[in-house]
Structures are given as C-alpha cells and as structure tokens.
Design an enzyme around this catalytic site. Structure first.
Site, mmCIF file in Angstrom:
data_model
loop_
_atom_site.group_PDB
_atom_site.id
_atom_site.type_symbol
_atom_site.label_atom_id
_atom_site.label_comp_id
_atom_site.label_asym_id
_atom_site.label_seq_id
_atom_site.Cartn_x
_atom_site.Cartn_y
_atom_site.Cartn_z
ATOM 1 N N CYS A 112 -6.669 5.397 -15.041
ATOM 2 C CA CYS A 112 -5.696 5.162 -15.541
ATOM 3 C C CYS A 112 -4.554 6.179 -15.832
ATOM 4 O O CYS A 112 -3.604 5.559 -17.111
ATOM 5 C CB CYS A 112 -6.221 5.860 -17.467
ATOM 6 S SG CYS A 112 -8.457 5.013 -17.538
ATOM 7 N N HIS A 253 -1.486 7.425 -22.679
ATOM 8 C CA HIS A 253 -2.389 5.745 -22.350
ATOM 9 C C HIS A 253 -3.862 6.043 -23.396
ATOM 10 O O HIS A 253 -4.174 6.454 -24.389
ATOM 11 C CB HIS A 253 -3.581 6.098 -21.317
ATOM 12 C CG HIS A 253 -4.948 5.731 -20.565
ATOM 13 N ND1 HIS A 253 -5.052 4.140 -20.569
ATOM 14 C CD2 HIS A 253 -5.856 6.538 -20.534
ATOM 15 C CE1 HIS A 253 -6.065 4.090 -20.125
ATOM 16 N NE2 HIS A 253 -6.664 5.063 -20.374
ATOM 17 N N ASN A 283 -9.354 -0.252 -23.707
ATOM 18 C CA ASN A 283 -8.190 -0.084 -22.509
ATOM 19 C C ASN A 283 -8.632 -0.186 -21.131
ATOM 20 O O ASN A 283 -9.765 -1.217 -20.821
ATOM 21 C CB ASN A 283 -9.553 1.798 -22.086
ATOM 22 C CG ASN A 283 -8.924 2.382 -21.216
ATOM 23 O OD1 ASN A 283 -8.159 2.640 -20.522
ATOM 24 N ND2 ASN A 283 -9.888 3.031 -21.341
#
Ligand code: ACO
Length: 329
Positions: A112, A253, A283
């Site tokens: 990420c 994020h 996500n």
C-alpha cells in the site's frame, strides 16, 4: 532541478461488489464491515488486467497535462498484483500499450506504500538530472489474489488504478517538498502471499496453488499502522516546519476508516482536510492514494499550489509520507 506533481488520473472498473454481496459469500454482515472498516462497496475487474487499468489511468493523466506522451522517459508501476508474477513487469506492458517503445520501465513492490515509494523514485531520478518526465502508476487487480472464502481479507480489498506525471522544474515553489519512507521486514508475516515465490514452502510452485492468496493478521497490523502513520506524519511536518492546519488535503492510504480517523484526530485535522474514499473503493493498495487524489481533482476540490500530505502503510511492512504541492501544467 526539482520534481513537480503535474497531473493525475484514475480508473475504476465498473463492477461493484457491495457488503451485501459479500454476505452471500462469507459469514459477515454489512453492519460489521461498515463499523470496523468504513467500507460499503469496492469495484472488481472482470476482464481487465492490472496493466489495462494502469493504461486507462495513465491516459487520463496524460490528457490533463501539456506534457506530450513522447516526453515520458521513465515509467514506474507500483503493484502487488502484477499481470505476471515474475516477468515481464507490468510497467513494460503498460509502456507497450501506451505506445512508448524504448522507455525505461519497471515495477516496484511496496504494497500500500507503493505509490509513495514510486513518487520518491521519480523525485530522485528528476533531481539527479537523469529523467525529466516520469509516469508513476499504482494499479491493482487484488481480486485475483484474494481468497473469497476468507472473511478476514475479502471484505477489505478492491481493484483500480491511479497515475501521476512528475516532471522536472526549476521553480522551487512547484517542487515536491519532502518524502519519508521506511520498512521493517521483521513484520513480513503479518501480511503476505506465502507461495508462488522462491521462498515458497513447496518445491514446485505449479504443484501447489494454495497459498498464493493474500493473508493478513489484521488486528496486529492495525495497531502498528496507527502508531507508525501518526509518528511518520508528525515527523515530516516537524522536519519541514509545516503545521497540520497548513495542509489543504490530507490523503492517507484508504485501508480502514478507523485508522484514518485515529491518525487525523491525533494531528487535529478537520473533516474538510481529510480525503476519504474508503467507503466506495475499499482498500486498493498502491492505487488508493492516486485514486483519492483523482477524486478531489475531479470534484474540483484540488486547486493549483495547494499542499497535499500523503501517508501510507502496508505489507512489508512499509510506510511513507510525502509533502506534495499540486503544480499542474
Ligand atoms: N465479518 C464478521 N466478523 C469478522 C470478520 C468479518 N468480515 N472478520 C473478522 N471477524 C471477527 C473475528 O473472527 C473476530 O471474532 P472473535 O472476536 O470472535 O475472535 C472479530 O471479528 C474481531 O476480529 P479482529 O481481526 O480483531 O477485527 P478488527 O477490529 O481488528 O478489524 C480489520 C479487522 C478490519 C482487518 C482491521 O484489523 C484492519 O483494518 N487492520 C489493518 C489493515 C491494514 O492497514 N493493512 C495494511 C494495508 S493492506 C496492504 O498492504 C495490502
């Protein structure tokens, strides 16, 4: 030379997988997912590969800048769900699909945090005078590496891509101010796809397909994420003598609303400052930050010269933060 953040683009595949859809696949509920993560739905690619989505995001970013495609001299693609596991890299496939032969192109793997790592590479190449116009991409088809019988992971992740163009400038006011990055491989096992690589427990990769799906020890990861993200952001702000109130857009994020809220609260960020897309995209790993930047760009909330604070945490473990003025051209 300095590096300026010139343009942004993103792509989301049309198919939506809602929390209610997931209740038909695993023992979960819309209420649990919403309360624990803030996610309501995520998008899933049907026929499109990671490179297909990366190309669509890059094409948008290219349309939004005066920089011609032929001027791109480096492509960096951050992904943990490449078209092919070992080679060729997704970046070279993207270069080919964009019609950019001969350009230097490679992938990076930082989960990420991938987009912030890619940004730091672009900045370094430009400041060293080696490259002038770098296309950085965060693209993920995570649905291919998700086990849809594992409720601990399948509710979290979605597919998508974001791309940005970073270019050389001699105007210091346009420059990316600072980027911090770090990692700690001693936590590697918290978030991993255990098989398919040279560290695989099995002699023959082909003989064993189980274990190529992502696994995560979410609760432990959560605690480290909040702690690391908070200290990392405080650090980059202090080192650059910038107050949290001076940040126009805090773009973390998008892993979990609770992580974002906890970090935002410690930094005393207002609701207007914090960019939130987790409810609609889930996500999307390395794609999440550029997709979020694209969201505020398309809704006309992102204006020239505004300061963005990017912040990410992911498998590795890896983390990074960046102070980036939006300098379109
Ligand atoms: N539906 C219903 N119940 C569930 C689900 C689900 N989908 N998943 C887990 N549960 C249950 C567990 O079994 C557990 O039950 P128990 O109490 O009876 O044992 C209970 O819910 C609590 O489970 P936890 O794992 O402790 O839940 P938590 O509040 O930690 O939320 C989550 C889990 C959302 C994964 C959270 O820990 C998280 O967001 N972690 C961080 C993720 C992250 O930031 N990762 C890094 C980026 S990702 C990347 O790099 C690819």
């Amino acid at each position: 030379m300095y590096a300026a953040f010139r343009s942004i683009g993103a792509y989301v595949p049309p198919k939506v997988l809602s929390n209610n859809d997931l209740t038909k696949m695993v023992d979960t509920s819309d209420e649990w997912i919403t309360k624990r993560t803030g996610i309501k739905e995520r998008h899933i690619a049907e026929d499109e590969t990671t490179s297909d989505m990366g190309v669509k995001a890059a094409t948008k970013a290219l349309k939004r800048t005066a920089i011609d495609k032929s001027e791109i001299d480096l492509i960096v693609c951050a992904t943990i769900s490449p078209d092919y596991f070992c080679m060729p890299s997704t970046a070279t496939i993207i270069a080919d699909k964009l019609g950019l032969p001969n350009v230097m192109a490679f992938d990076i793997s930082a989960a990420c945090t991938g987009f912030i790592y890619a940004l730091s590479i672009a900045k370094a190449y430009i400041e060293a005078g080696i490259k002038k116009n770098v296309l950085i991409i965060g693209a993920e088809r995570l649905s291919k590496i998700i086990d849809y019988s594992d409720r601990a992971t399948c509710i979290l992740f979605g597919d998508g891509a974001g791309a940005a163009i970073i270019s050389a400038t001699d105007n210091k006011k346009e420059a990316i101010l600072d980027i911090h990055t770090g990692s700690d491989g001693s936590y590697a096992e918290l978030l991993m796809t255990p098989n398919g690589g040279s560290g695989s427990a099995h002699d023959s990769i082909r003989a064993e397909s189980a274990g190529v799906f992502m696994q995560m020890r979410g609760n432990e990861t959560f605690k480290i994420a909040v702690k690391t993200l908070t200290s990392d952001v405080k650090d980059i702000l202090a080192k650059n003598s910038i107050k949290a109130s001076e940040i126009s857009h805090f773009i973390p994020h998008q892993a979990n609303y609770r992580i974002i809220k906890a970090v935002g609260d410690v930094l005393e960020m207002t609701e207007e400052q914090v960019v939130l897309t987790v409810a609609k995209y889930g996500n999307t790993s390395s794609a999440s930050i550029p997709m979020a930047i694209n969201d505020i760009y398309e809704s006309k909330k992102l204006q020239p010269n505004e300061m963005m604070l990017l912040d990410a945490f992911g498998g590795g473990l890896t983390w990074g933060s960046a102070l980036v003025p939006f300098s379109p051209k």
